[in-house]
Design a protein around this motif. Structure first.
Motif, PDB file in Angstrom:
ATOM      1  N   THR A  23      48.594  31.799  40.683  1.00  0.00           N
ATOM      2  CA  THR A  23      47.656  33.509  40.030  1.00  0.00           C
ATOM      3  C   THR A  23      47.545  34.553  41.397  1.00  0.00           C
ATOM      4  OG1 THR A  23      47.189  32.907  37.978  1.00  0.00           O
ATOM      5  CG2 THR A  23      46.865  34.909  38.929  1.00  0.00           C
ATOM      6  N   TYR A  24      46.657  33.798  41.888  1.00  0.00           N
ATOM      7  CA  TYR A  24      46.357  34.481  43.610  1.00  0.00           C
ATOM      8  C   TYR A  24      47.687  34.698  44.034  1.00  0.00           C
ATOM      9  CZ  TYR A  24      44.824  35.695  47.684  1.00  0.00           C
ATOM     10  OH  TYR A  24      44.415  36.687  48.775  1.00  0.00           O
ATOM     11  N   LYS A  26      50.331  34.683  43.381  1.00  0.00           N
ATOM     12  CA  LYS A  26      51.867  35.959  42.806  1.00  0.00           C
ATOM     13  C   LYS A  26      51.126  37.493  42.982  1.00  0.00           C
ATOM     14  CE  LYS A  26      52.787  33.343  38.816  1.00  0.00           C
ATOM     15  NZ  LYS A  26      53.410  33.073  37.399  1.00  0.00           N
ATOM     16  N   THR A  27      49.737  37.613  42.526  1.00  0.00           N
ATOM     17  CA  THR A  27      49.186  38.975  43.338  1.00  0.00           C
ATOM     18  C   THR A  27      49.400  39.522  44.904  1.00  0.00           C
ATOM     19  OG1 THR A  27      47.130  38.536  41.814  1.00  0.00           O
ATOM     20  CG2 THR A  27      46.956  40.062  42.814  1.00  0.00           C
ATOM     21  N   GLU A  28      49.597  38.113  45.408  1.00  0.00           N
ATOM     22  CA  GLU A  28      49.083  37.839  47.406  1.00  0.00           C
ATOM     23  C   GLU A  28      50.798  39.042  47.155  1.00  0.00           C
ATOM     24  OE1 GLU A  28      49.459  35.531  50.538  1.00  0.00           O
ATOM     25  OE2 GLU A  28      47.405  35.756  50.063  1.00  0.00           O
ATOM     26  N   GLN A  31      53.487  40.192  42.723  1.00  0.00           N
ATOM     27  CA  GLN A  31      54.364  39.557  41.513  1.00  0.00           C
ATOM     28  C   GLN A  31      53.704  40.373  40.181  1.00  0.00           C
ATOM     29  OE1 GLN A  31      55.521  35.449  42.198  1.00  0.00           O
ATOM     30  NE2 GLN A  31      57.432  35.802  43.360  1.00  0.00           N
ATOM     31  N   ARG A  32      52.282  41.103  40.706  1.00  0.00           N
ATOM     32  CA  ARG A  32      51.327  40.634  39.965  1.00  0.00           C
ATOM     33  C   ARG A  32      50.081  41.794  40.200  1.00  0.00           C
ATOM     34  NH1 ARG A  32      45.830  39.106  37.976  1.00  0.00           N
ATOM     35  NH2 ARG A  32      45.768  38.237  35.169  1.00  0.00           N
ATOM     36  N   GLU A  33      49.710  42.402  39.694  1.00  0.00           N
ATOM     37  CA  GLU A  33      48.745  43.505  39.500  1.00  0.00           C
ATOM     38  C   GLU A  33      47.721  43.202  40.507  1.00  0.00           C
ATOM     39  OE1 GLU A  33      49.441  46.919  40.287  1.00  0.00           O
ATOM     40  OE2 GLU A  33      51.808  47.334  39.808  1.00  0.00           O
ATOM     41  N   LEU A  34      46.536  43.887  41.766  1.00  0.00           N
ATOM     42  CA  LEU A  34      45.121  43.439  41.631  1.00  0.00           C
ATOM     43  C   LEU A  34      44.804  44.567  40.794  1.00  0.00           C
ATOM     44  CD1 LEU A  34      43.719  42.297  43.366  1.00  0.00           C
ATOM     45  CD2 LEU A  34      44.156  44.425  44.920  1.00  0.00           C
ATOM     46  N   SER A  35      43.625  43.820  40.173  1.00  0.00           N
ATOM     47  CA  SER A  35      43.049  44.317  39.248  1.00  0.00           C
ATOM     48  C   SER A  35      41.325  45.209  40.224  1.00  0.00           C
ATOM     49  CB  SER A  35      42.144  43.783  38.582  1.00  0.00           C
ATOM     50  OG  SER A  35      41.673  42.488  38.657  1.00  0.00           O
ATOM     51  N   MET A  38      39.508  42.840  40.933  1.00  0.00           N
ATOM     52  CA  MET A  38      39.682  41.626  41.387  1.00  0.00           C
ATOM     53  C   MET A  38      39.803  42.096  43.558  1.00  0.00           C
ATOM     54  SD  MET A  38      43.139  39.472  39.606  1.00  0.00           S
ATOM     55  CE  MET A  38      44.396  39.960  40.863  1.00  0.00           C
ATOM     56  N   GLU A  66      53.970  50.803  39.111  1.00  0.00           N
ATOM     57  CA  GLU A  66      53.121  49.313  38.995  1.00  0.00           C
ATOM     58  C   GLU A  66      53.901  48.658  38.346  1.00  0.00           C
ATOM     59  OE1 GLU A  66      49.626  49.602  36.325  1.00  0.00           O
ATOM     60  OE2 GLU A  66      49.000  51.335  36.931  1.00  0.00           O
TER      61      GLU A  66
END
Length: 80
Positions: A23-24, A26-28, A31-35, A38, A66
């Motif tokens: 998941t990390y 994907k965020t980096e 591919q996934r939003e950084l909340s 986080m 987004e």
């Protein structure tokens, strides 16, 4: 950028942020939003002020829509 400069173990960083390694990543990779939570945890990990973290964001990163909006637009495009 921070990870390439400080070179922590990606698994230790993911643990500090409170998510799985995949998941990390994907965020980096965007591919996934950084909340916000986080982001705060990343700042704590690097002992960095949130304002310094925000200052490192590029205009392109700040201007992009987004991911949830992008995904919805892709779904809509496929239906047509």
């Amino acid at each position: 950028r921070l990870r390439s400069i400080h070179q922590p173990s990606p698994k230790n960083l993911a643990l500090a942020v409170g998510m799985s390694y995949t998941t990390y990543l994907k965020t980096e990779r965007g591919q996934r939003e950084l909340s916000f939570l986080m982001a705060l945890r990343i700042c704590t990990f690097y002992k960095m002020d949130i304002h310094d973290f925000i200052a490192q964001l590029s205009d392109a990163e700040l201007d992009r829509s987004e991911l949830s909006i992008q995904k919805q637009q892709q779904k809509t495009g496929r239906k047509k």
